[in-house]
Design an enzyme around this catalytic site. Structure first.
Site, mmCIF file in Angstrom:
data_model
loop_
_atom_site.group_PDB
_atom_site.id
_atom_site.type_symbol
_atom_site.label_atom_id
_atom_site.label_comp_id
_atom_site.label_asym_id
_atom_site.label_seq_id
_atom_site.Cartn_x
_atom_site.Cartn_y
_atom_site.Cartn_z
ATOM 1 N N LYS A 286 -41.393 -30.599 3.556
ATOM 2 C CA LYS A 286 -41.418 -29.716 5.078
ATOM 3 C C LYS A 286 -42.682 -29.613 5.166
ATOM 4 O O LYS A 286 -43.436 -29.675 6.110
ATOM 5 C CB LYS A 286 -40.575 -28.725 4.899
ATOM 6 N N ARG B 164 -34.578 -18.874 6.977
ATOM 7 C CA ARG B 164 -33.437 -19.918 5.836
ATOM 8 C C ARG B 164 -31.943 -19.237 5.934
ATOM 9 O O ARG B 164 -31.249 -19.372 5.416
ATOM 10 C CB ARG B 164 -34.281 -19.518 5.120
ATOM 11 N N ARG C 154 -43.540 -31.168 -9.305
ATOM 12 C CA ARG C 154 -44.250 -30.662 -7.998
ATOM 13 C C ARG C 154 -45.240 -30.152 -8.908
ATOM 14 O O ARG C 154 -45.263 -29.307 -9.313
ATOM 15 C CB ARG C 154 -43.666 -30.318 -6.961
ATOM 16 N N ARG D 184 -45.979 -24.471 -9.791
ATOM 17 C CA ARG D 184 -45.329 -23.170 -8.910
ATOM 18 C C ARG D 184 -44.481 -22.400 -10.112
ATOM 19 O O ARG D 184 -43.425 -23.443 -10.457
ATOM 20 C CB ARG D 184 -44.810 -23.400 -7.809
ATOM 21 N N ARG E 147 -32.968 -21.750 -6.896
ATOM 22 C CA ARG E 147 -33.711 -21.953 -5.268
ATOM 23 C C ARG E 147 -32.997 -22.498 -4.693
ATOM 24 O O ARG E 147 -32.790 -22.820 -3.389
ATOM 25 C CB ARG E 147 -34.949 -22.870 -5.205
HETATM 26 P P1 AMP Z 1 -40.935 -21.800 0.181
HETATM 27 O O1 AMP Z 1 -42.515 -22.085 -0.176
HETATM 28 O O2 AMP Z 1 -40.440 -22.092 1.386
HETATM 29 O O3 AMP Z 1 -40.156 -23.067 -1.235
HETATM 30 O O4 AMP Z 1 -40.708 -20.434 -0.154
HETATM 31 C C1 AMP Z 1 -41.416 -19.914 -1.541
HETATM 32 C C2 AMP Z 1 -40.581 -18.418 -1.672
HETATM 33 O O5 AMP Z 1 -40.731 -17.588 -0.751
HETATM 34 C C3 AMP Z 1 -39.103 -19.012 -1.993
HETATM 35 O O6 AMP Z 1 -38.353 -18.996 -2.667
HETATM 36 C C4 AMP Z 1 -38.142 -16.921 -1.198
HETATM 37 O O7 AMP Z 1 -38.264 -16.133 -2.209
HETATM 38 C C5 AMP Z 1 -39.665 -16.514 0.025
HETATM 39 N N1 AMP Z 1 -38.896 -16.917 1.563
HETATM 40 C C6 AMP Z 1 -39.653 -18.107 2.113
HETATM 41 N N2 AMP Z 1 -39.356 -18.560 2.814
HETATM 42 C C7 AMP Z 1 -38.112 -16.801 3.606
HETATM 43 C C8 AMP Z 1 -37.269 -16.666 4.033
HETATM 44 N N3 AMP Z 1 -37.548 -17.197 5.664
HETATM 45 N N4 AMP Z 1 -36.773 -15.603 3.654
HETATM 46 C C9 AMP Z 1 -36.731 -15.627 2.427
HETATM 47 N N5 AMP Z 1 -37.186 -15.556 1.742
HETATM 48 C C10 AMP Z 1 -38.150 -16.312 1.468
#
Ligand code: AMP
Length: 217
Positions: free
Chosen positions: A13, A88, A127, A160, A171
């Site tokens: 994404k 999400r 990653r 990360r 996740r």
């Molecule tokens: P990402 O970079 O999109 O993988 O997001 C990293 C982390 O941010 C996720 O594992 C969640 O802890 C939090 N996060 C990001 N977007 C959301 C969302 N829409 N709802 C809940 N938690 C989120």
């Protein structure tokens, strides 16, 4: 152009979003990036969400929805946006519909990047990211020119905390069923554009471009 890019963590994404915002000139609203920035800046929000982020758990809907609502009220989001990592959950999707409806707006596209679980595991655990400019690499699939160093800004690359194997498993588990439900939710509304995310970055982007331009030639 009010676009959502949907897909499991590691589906590409962020990579595709970078090309979309450059070509279509819309702001990139990535909740994961916003939460990570808040955490790094140690803001009250950052402190509240840190534990969720590090473990790979979802931040509660209420907090996440408030963050997005405030962001969508910024002037740069008034003429379109690309949402990445949001929604999400179904309550988030419904809240988004509500926020847009208040302005007489609706989503125009939902791009769904489909990638198998095996491939996602490999992508996520390998990653490495640049903490300074956000560029993303992979130990074997997309190596930087100098090992451990960002091509763009020469900063030292990091893993990360949520890309470590224990957190990756959480996740994927957190997101698998929810992503499937979101895809169904948008498919029922005739908005879903399914894209095979296992092909090359360029081929995936070509398909995204066609979907966004409404050009199916
Ligand atoms: P990402 O970079 O999109 O993988 O997001 C990293 C982390 O941010 C996720 O594992 C969640 O802890 C939090 N996060 C990001 N977007 C959301 C969302 N829409 N709802 C809940 N938690 C989120």
């Amino acid at each position: 152009m009010h676009v959502v890019i949907l897909g499991l963590p590691g589906a590409g994404k962020g990579t595709q979003a970078a090309s979309i915002i450059e070509e279509f000139r819309i702001p990139h609203i990535a909740t994961g990036d916003m939460f990570r920035e808040a955490k790094a800046a140690k803001t009250p929000l950052g402190k509240e969400v840190q534990a969720y982020l590090d473990k790979g758990l979802l931040v509660p809907d209420e907090l996440t929805i408030r963050l997005v609502r405030e962001r969508l009220q910024q002037p740069d989001a008034k003429h379109g946006f690309l949402l990445d990592g949001f929604p999400r959950t179904l309550p988030q999707a419904k809240a988004l519909d509500g926020m847009l409806a208040e302005e007489g707006l609706a989503l125009t596209h939902v791009l769904y990047l489909e990638v198998s679980e095996t491939e996602l595991l490999q992508r996520l655990t390998g990653r490495r990211v640049c903490p300074a400019c956000g560029a993303s690499y992979h130990l074997t699939l997309h190596k930087p020119r100098i090992e451990g160093v960002c091509n763009r800004c020469a900063s030292a690359l990091i893993q990360r905390p949520d890309d470590k194997p224990e957190a990756v498993a959480v996740r994927l588990q957190e997101n698998l069923e929810r992503t499937r439900m979101l895809a169904e939710f948008y498919e029922a509304r005739g908005l879903l554009g399914k894209i095979d995310g296992e092909r090359s970055v360029k081929r995936v982007y070509d398909e995204i471009r066609q979907a966004l331009r409404g050009d199916h030639s």
